[in-house]
Enzyme design. Structure first.
Site, mmCIF file in Angstrom:
data_model
loop_
_atom_site.group_PDB
_atom_site.id
_atom_site.type_symbol
_atom_site.label_atom_id
_atom_site.label_comp_id
_atom_site.label_asym_id
_atom_site.label_seq_id
_atom_site.Cartn_x
_atom_site.Cartn_y
_atom_site.Cartn_z
ATOM 1 C CB SER A 1 -1.035 0.037 1.119
ATOM 2 O OG SER A 1 -1.991 1.051 0.794
ATOM 3 C CG HIS B 1 1.063 15.154 3.647
ATOM 4 N ND1 HIS B 1 1.235 15.221 2.277
ATOM 5 C CD2 HIS B 1 0.376 14.017 3.877
ATOM 6 C CE1 HIS B 1 0.658 14.183 1.718
ATOM 7 N NE2 HIS B 1 0.133 13.431 2.662
ATOM 8 C CB CYS C 1 -2.920 -5.058 1.954
ATOM 9 S SG CYS C 1 -3.693 -3.564 1.329
#
Length: 133
Positions: free
Chosen positions: A65, A70, A85
């Site tokens: 995944s 940020h 996953c």
């Protein structure tokens, strides 16, 4: 072969991080790739953007995944998340790795257990003293 839909998604807000650590996309990119590899994930690609006058975004796309950050260096803040996953890759290891690198004064973390029906929300323990291999 049948695949499991099970996944773990960890989101963490870190505060009180040094401006220079958060304002260096290359530094973040290198450590996020190491974090992904430390948790056993397979890195497919990396995108990094250095913003002006400050801030960075890094996305590490994983076979399992993703891992992303940020940053808002002027606030000493970063939002990180890691979703994987399956059961073989533990996203908590990648998060612990990044917390040990960023050295925040405080953090807030939640884990979503996904793919099993209704999502379960858990408050995991973070190891800010993760030892890098």
């Amino acid at each position: 072969m049948e695949y499991s839909t099970f996944g773990r998604h960890i989101a963490i807000d870190v505060w009180g991080v040094d401006f220079e650590r958060l304002n260096n996309a290359e530094f973040l990119k290198n450590h996020m790739v190491e974090a992904a590899e430390a948790c056993g994930a397979t890195v497919l690609s990396v995108q990094a953007k250095q913003f002006e006058p400050q801030g960075a975004t890094v996305l590490v796309m994983l076979s399992e995944s993703h891992l992303s950050i940020h940053t808002y260096p002027e606030k000493g803040f970063a939002a990180l998340d890691c979703y994987t996953c399956g059961e073989t890759v533990d996203p908590q290891i990648a998060i612990d790795y990044m917390v040990s690198i960023l050295k925040p004064e405080k953090y807030y973390v939640k884990k979503l257990v996904r793919g099993m029906g209704e999502m379960e929300i858990v408050t995991p323990r973070v190891n800010p003293n993760y030892i890098h291999a």
